[in-house]
Design a protein around this motif. Structure first.
Motif, short mmCIF file in Angstrom:
data_model
loop_
_atom_site.label_atom_id
_atom_site.label_comp_id
_atom_site.label_asym_id
_atom_site.label_seq_id
_atom_site.Cartn_x
_atom_site.Cartn_y
_atom_site.Cartn_z
N LEU A 6 -15.98 -51.99 -8.54
CA LEU A 6 -14.61 -52.29 -8.15
C LEU A 6 -14.51 -52.31 -6.63
O LEU A 6 -15.28 -51.62 -5.95
CB LEU A 6 -13.64 -51.24 -8.71
N PRO A 7 -13.57 -53.06 -6.07
CA PRO A 7 -13.44 -53.10 -4.61
C PRO A 7 -12.88 -51.79 -4.06
O PRO A 7 -12.30 -50.98 -4.79
CB PRO A 7 -12.46 -54.26 -4.37
N ASP A 8 -13.04 -51.60 -2.76
CA ASP A 8 -12.59 -50.37 -2.11
C ASP A 8 -11.07 -50.20 -2.15
O ASP A 8 -10.57 -49.08 -1.97
CB ASP A 8 -13.06 -50.33 -0.66
N THR A 9 -10.34 -51.27 -2.37
CA THR A 9 -8.88 -51.18 -2.45
C THR A 9 -8.41 -50.48 -3.72
O THR A 9 -7.24 -50.11 -3.82
CB THR A 9 -8.26 -52.58 -2.39
N VAL A 10 -9.30 -50.31 -4.67
CA VAL A 10 -8.96 -49.68 -5.95
C VAL A 10 -9.30 -48.19 -5.88
O VAL A 10 -10.41 -47.81 -5.50
CB VAL A 10 -9.71 -50.34 -7.12
N ILE A 11 -8.35 -47.37 -6.27
CA ILE A 11 -8.58 -45.93 -6.39
C ILE A 11 -9.00 -45.64 -7.83
O ILE A 11 -8.24 -45.91 -8.77
CB ILE A 11 -7.32 -45.13 -6.04
N THR A 12 -10.19 -45.12 -7.98
CA THR A 12 -10.73 -44.84 -9.31
C THR A 12 -10.97 -43.35 -9.48
O THR A 12 -11.58 -42.72 -8.61
CB THR A 12 -12.05 -45.60 -9.54
N VAL A 13 -10.49 -42.82 -10.58
CA VAL A 13 -10.75 -41.43 -10.94
C VAL A 13 -11.36 -41.43 -12.33
O VAL A 13 -10.80 -42.01 -13.27
CB VAL A 13 -9.46 -40.58 -10.93
N ALA A 14 -12.52 -40.80 -12.47
CA ALA A 14 -13.22 -40.76 -13.75
C ALA A 14 -13.55 -39.33 -14.13
O ALA A 14 -13.61 -38.44 -13.27
CB ALA A 14 -14.49 -41.60 -13.68
N ASP A 15 -13.76 -39.11 -15.41
CA ASP A 15 -14.06 -37.78 -15.92
C ASP A 15 -15.06 -37.93 -17.07
O ASP A 15 -14.85 -38.72 -17.98
CB ASP A 15 -12.77 -37.11 -16.42
N ALA A 16 -16.14 -37.19 -16.99
CA ALA A 16 -17.15 -37.22 -18.04
C ALA A 16 -17.25 -35.89 -18.77
O ALA A 16 -18.19 -35.66 -19.53
CB ALA A 16 -18.50 -37.61 -17.46
N SER A 17 -16.28 -35.03 -18.56
CA SER A 17 -16.30 -33.71 -19.18
C SER A 17 -15.95 -33.82 -20.66
O SER A 17 -15.11 -34.62 -21.07
CB SER A 17 -15.31 -32.77 -18.48
N SER A 18 -16.60 -33.00 -21.46
CA SER A 18 -16.28 -32.95 -22.89
C SER A 18 -15.43 -31.72 -23.23
O SER A 18 -15.11 -31.49 -24.39
CB SER A 18 -17.57 -32.92 -23.71
N ALA A 19 -15.06 -30.95 -22.21
CA ALA A 19 -14.26 -29.74 -22.44
C ALA A 19 -12.85 -30.13 -22.90
O ALA A 19 -12.29 -31.13 -22.42
CB ALA A 19 -14.19 -28.91 -21.16
N PRO A 20 -12.27 -29.38 -23.80
CA PRO A 20 -10.91 -29.68 -24.27
C PRO A 20 -9.92 -29.68 -23.10
O PRO A 20 -10.03 -28.86 -22.19
CB PRO A 20 -10.61 -28.55 -25.25
N VAL A 21 -8.98 -30.60 -23.13
CA VAL A 21 -7.96 -30.68 -22.09
C VAL A 21 -6.81 -29.76 -22.48
O VAL A 21 -6.19 -29.93 -23.53
CB VAL A 21 -7.45 -32.12 -21.93
N THR A 22 -6.54 -28.80 -21.63
CA THR A 22 -5.47 -27.84 -21.92
C THR A 22 -4.18 -28.16 -21.18
O THR A 22 -3.11 -27.70 -21.57
CB THR A 22 -5.92 -26.41 -21.54
N GLU A 23 -4.27 -28.94 -20.11
CA GLU A 23 -3.07 -29.29 -19.35
C GLU A 23 -2.18 -30.22 -20.16
O GLU A 23 -2.64 -31.20 -20.74
CB GLU A 23 -3.46 -29.96 -18.03
N ARG A 24 -0.88 -29.90 -20.18
CA ARG A 24 0.06 -30.71 -20.93
C ARG A 24 0.59 -31.85 -20.07
O ARG A 24 0.68 -31.75 -18.85
CB ARG A 24 1.23 -29.86 -21.42
N LEU A 25 0.96 -32.94 -20.73
CA LEU A 25 1.52 -34.09 -20.05
C LEU A 25 3.05 -34.00 -20.07
O LEU A 25 3.62 -33.00 -20.51
CB LEU A 25 1.05 -35.37 -20.75
N PHE A 26 3.72 -35.03 -19.61
CA PHE A 26 5.16 -35.09 -19.70
C PHE A 26 5.59 -35.11 -21.16
O PHE A 26 4.85 -35.62 -22.02
CB PHE A 26 5.70 -36.35 -18.99
#
Length: 220
Positions: A6-26
């Protein structure tokens, strides 16, 4: 990893963790998965947490990311982006709309498609091209890349065209150096004074993943 295509103008965040997600969303996001199985809830939360981090990096207040027409993510005003998740990987790629028109990304396990799937998604000329590519680069899962690239094409197409695009309505051509093109075979909408007749994208196979990405620039 997908940031590599992807070009540098794109902000990319990735996660490869298999740990359960405990943080709640909206609450509005949580309501969408309240009756889903645990795996679906994990993936849904994990990829949206990636998107939240990307929004923060863009200086945009975090807000619920709710599916709109045909499930397309509803990004804050002035933001374009795409999300993807598969076994062991999820990512969000976002940019300001002043920098790009649209983004489409997809991640898949780098393994052959289940029996019968390739014939369901590929056009005859694509099957011919994949056979030639396999002879040149047998180490690459070309059938899975085709599936992934068609997903990226749709994700880039829909926010601009606002109409469904079937697997058979785009013809893809890959090179062996990490690029591909997509010719759209349906009447093309007019976007910024030009017909949206196709896309160019990039592909990458690494660490057990088949990744594809499309970023659509503004008209020159």
């Amino acid at each position: 990893m997908i940031e590599r295509i992807l070009p540098d103008t794109v902000i990319t965040v990735a996660d490869a963790s298999s740990a359960p997600v405990t943080e709640r969303l909206f609450p509005a996001e949580e309501a969408l998965i309240s009756t889903s199985v645990a795996t679906r809830q994990h993936e849904f939360r994990a990829v949206r947490l990636c998107a939240r981090q990307a929004l923060t990096k863009l200086g945009v207040p975090v807000a619920p990311i709710l599916p709109g027409l045909r499930g397309a993510p509803g990004w804050p005003t002035g933001i374009v982006g795409s999300m993807t998740h598969c076994r062991g990987y999820r990512a969000a790629a976002l940019a300001h709309a002043t920098q790009l028109l649209s983004i489409g990304i997809d991640a898949e396990p780098a393994e052959p498609l289940p029996e019968g799937v390739l014939e369901a998604i590929a056009r005859p000329e694509e099957l011919t091209r994949l056979r030639a590519l396999t002879a040149q680069r047998p180490d690459v899962p070309w059938d899975r890349l085709l599936f992934s690239a068609k997903e990226s094409v749709y994700k880039a197409w829909f926010p601009l065209a606002q109409v469904f695009l079937d697997f058979s309505e785009a013809s893809l051509t890959f090179d062996t150096e990490g690029g591909f093109t997509a010719e759209v075979l349906v009447p093309a909408p007019l976007v910024q004074g030009r017909r949206l007749t196709g896309f160019t994208g990039r592909w990458l196979v690494a660490q057990g993943l088949a990744l594809t990405a499309i970023s659509v620039p503004h008209a020159a």
